[in-house]
Design a protein around this motif. Structure first.
Motif, PDB file in Angstrom:
ATOM      1  N   THR A  39      34.329  29.180  99.308  1.00  0.00           N
ATOM      2  CA  THR A  39      35.402  28.193  99.426  1.00  0.00           C
ATOM      3  C   THR A  39      36.564  28.590  98.532  1.00  0.00           C
ATOM      4  O   THR A  39      36.364  29.011  97.387  1.00  0.00           O
ATOM      5  N   ASP A  47      27.036  26.808  98.068  1.00  0.00           N
ATOM      6  CA  ASP A  47      27.889  26.015  98.963  1.00  0.00           C
ATOM      7  C   ASP A  47      29.363  26.319  98.761  1.00  0.00           C
ATOM      8  O   ASP A  47      30.152  26.256  99.713  1.00  0.00           O
ATOM      9  N   LYS A  48      29.757  26.670  97.531  1.00  0.00           N
ATOM     10  CA  LYS A  48      31.178  26.800  97.210  1.00  0.00           C
ATOM     11  C   LYS A  48      31.647  28.224  96.983  1.00  0.00           C
ATOM     12  O   LYS A  48      32.848  28.448  96.811  1.00  0.00           O
ATOM     13  N   ARG A  67      22.664  25.095  94.338  1.00  0.00           N
ATOM     14  CA  ARG A  67      23.216  24.568  95.587  1.00  0.00           C
ATOM     15  C   ARG A  67      24.742  24.601  95.545  1.00  0.00           C
ATOM     16  O   ARG A  67      25.392  24.940  96.542  1.00  0.00           O
ATOM     17  N   TYR A  68      25.301  24.243  94.421  1.00  0.00           N
ATOM     18  CA  TYR A  68      26.764  24.258  94.286  1.00  0.00           C
ATOM     19  C   TYR A  68      27.304  25.682  94.429  1.00  0.00           C
ATOM     20  O   TYR A  68      28.315  25.916  95.097  1.00  0.00           O
ATOM     21  N   TYR A  83      29.633  20.175  88.218  1.00  0.00           N
ATOM     22  CA  TYR A  83      28.828  21.405  88.149  1.00  0.00           C
ATOM     23  C   TYR A  83      28.688  21.890  86.702  1.00  0.00           C
ATOM     24  O   TYR A  83      27.601  22.292  86.260  1.00  0.00           O
ATOM     25  N   GLU A 114      34.521  18.015  91.229  1.00  0.00           N
ATOM     26  CA  GLU A 114      33.281  18.691  91.643  1.00  0.00           C
ATOM     27  C   GLU A 114      32.962  19.849  90.703  1.00  0.00           C
ATOM     28  O   GLU A 114      31.790  20.079  90.366  1.00  0.00           O
TER      29      GLU A 114
END
Length: 362
Positions: free
Chosen positions: A223, A219-220, A215-216, A234, A230
């Protein structure tokens, strides 16, 4: 929009200043400035300005850049001849008016542009001394126009090259991210698969950790920057996931120092180096120690790893070299001139030290 407006206003200001200089130099030192007497200079000046932009914005684009040099030369020659005639005609015309002379002084003889009937026909041509000045003026404006166009082309080309390089860097960075992440995902799936094969109760925990890690990543991945904390969370999930395989033979030293809340970093910056430590610094038969340290300083992040290196086959070494090489390139793209990377590798050990600057949240 504003840049174009500023450019136009700047051009107008420059031309006005040049016009004032030309008219002031053309007047006598003992005479006062007169707008009426400056009319012929202004008309000639406007002609040269029109030629300046015609040459820079049209003749160069339509003829020079398309390698039509002969046609360009003929066009410039024709405009030059017209200018010489126009220059002579304007000043001959205004020379006939009394306001173009000092009060009480009138020109003797006929205007320069008109020849008396008794003079030979050849005197009707423009005298050679009256060609030198307009020729010099024209050549000066032609040189300025050519320099302006070439400088503008150089600036545009330089800007375009920078845009191409920036776009190329973005594409390359996206490629590097896409190349690193699947490698990590496959390794993690192998970890879970080995736990399932052994019937370990830790398989469920591994699946939960794996879902958080994935998920990380998704999601990133697009970015630019994430809070350092964060990224640390992770990494902790990743370490917990990997240690499920080596509970008895692996010892992890993970130290965090400093205020991590005040820093940001590009996501997935450290994972390739950490993954390298797990892949090549663990033995199934001997006690293995992996040291990972993250220190948040005033305006930088200090990251270091150290592990013993066990013998691997050539295929695995190729994979390691690609991963480190790609991460180095990724650092150069994201942090150009803002990081220092030091790697020391011997036959039985591997040490990495990385410092990234300008990471504090302002």
């Amino acid at each position: 929009m504003y840049k174009k407006l500023i450019k136009v206003l700047l051009h107008i200001l420059i031309w006005v200043v040049v016009l004032v200089i030309i008219t002031s130099m053309s007047s006598r030192p003992d005479s006062t400035f007169s707008l009426t007497k400056s009319i012929p200079f202004i008309i000639i000046y406007l002609y040269l300005i029109c030629f300046f932009y015609l040459n820079a914005n049209w003749l160069f684009a339509k003829l020079i850049f398309k390698k039509k040099y002969i046609l360009y030369g003929l066009s410039i020659g024709l405009i030059l001849l017209l200018y010489i005639y126009f220059h002579h005609y304007i000043f001959s015309l205004f020379f006939q008016f009394d306001f173009f002379h000092n009060p009480g002084i009138h020109p003797q003889g006929p205007p320069p542009f008109e020849a008396p009937p008794f003079m030979p026909e050849k005197r009707r041509f423009i005298p050679g001394r009256r060609i030198i000045l307009p020729l010099t003026q024209f050549l000066l404006f032609w040189i300025l126009s050519a320099c302006y166009r070439l400088a503008d082309e150089w600036i545009s080309l330089n800007k375009k090259n920078k845009e191409i390089e920036a776009e190329k860097s973005l594409i390359e960075l996206a490629y590097l991210k896409a190349q690193i992440n699947p490698h990590f995902i496959l390794n993690t799936l192998n970890t879970i698969y080995s736990l399932v094969l052994r019937g370990s109760e830790k398989a469920l925990d591994a699946i939960l950790l794996y879902s958080q890690v994935i998920r990380y990543i998704f999601d990133k991945i697009d970015t630019n920057l994430v809070p350092l904390q964060e990224e640390i969370d992770y990494i902790i999930n990743y370490i917990d996931l990997q240690t499920l395989r080596f509970t008895d033979t692996l010892h992890i030293e993970f130290n965090i120092e400093g205020n991590t809340e005040k820093h940001k970093i590009a996501p997935l910056t450290f994972i390739s180096f950490i993954e390298n430590s797990f892949q090549y610094g663990i033995s199934n038969h001997y006690q293995s120690t992996i040291s990972i340290r993250i220190k948040a300083e005033e305006n930088s992040i200090h990251f270091a790893t150290q592990n013993r290196k066990y013998k691997k086959n050539d295929f695995q070494h190729i994979g390691k070299n690609i991963g480190i090489k790609n991460t180095k390139r990724k650092l150069n793209l994201i942090y150009p001139d803002k990081h220092k990377l030091f790697i020391k590798e011997t036959n039985d050990s591997f040490y990495l030290d990385l410092i990234i600057f300008d990471t504090s949240c302002k």
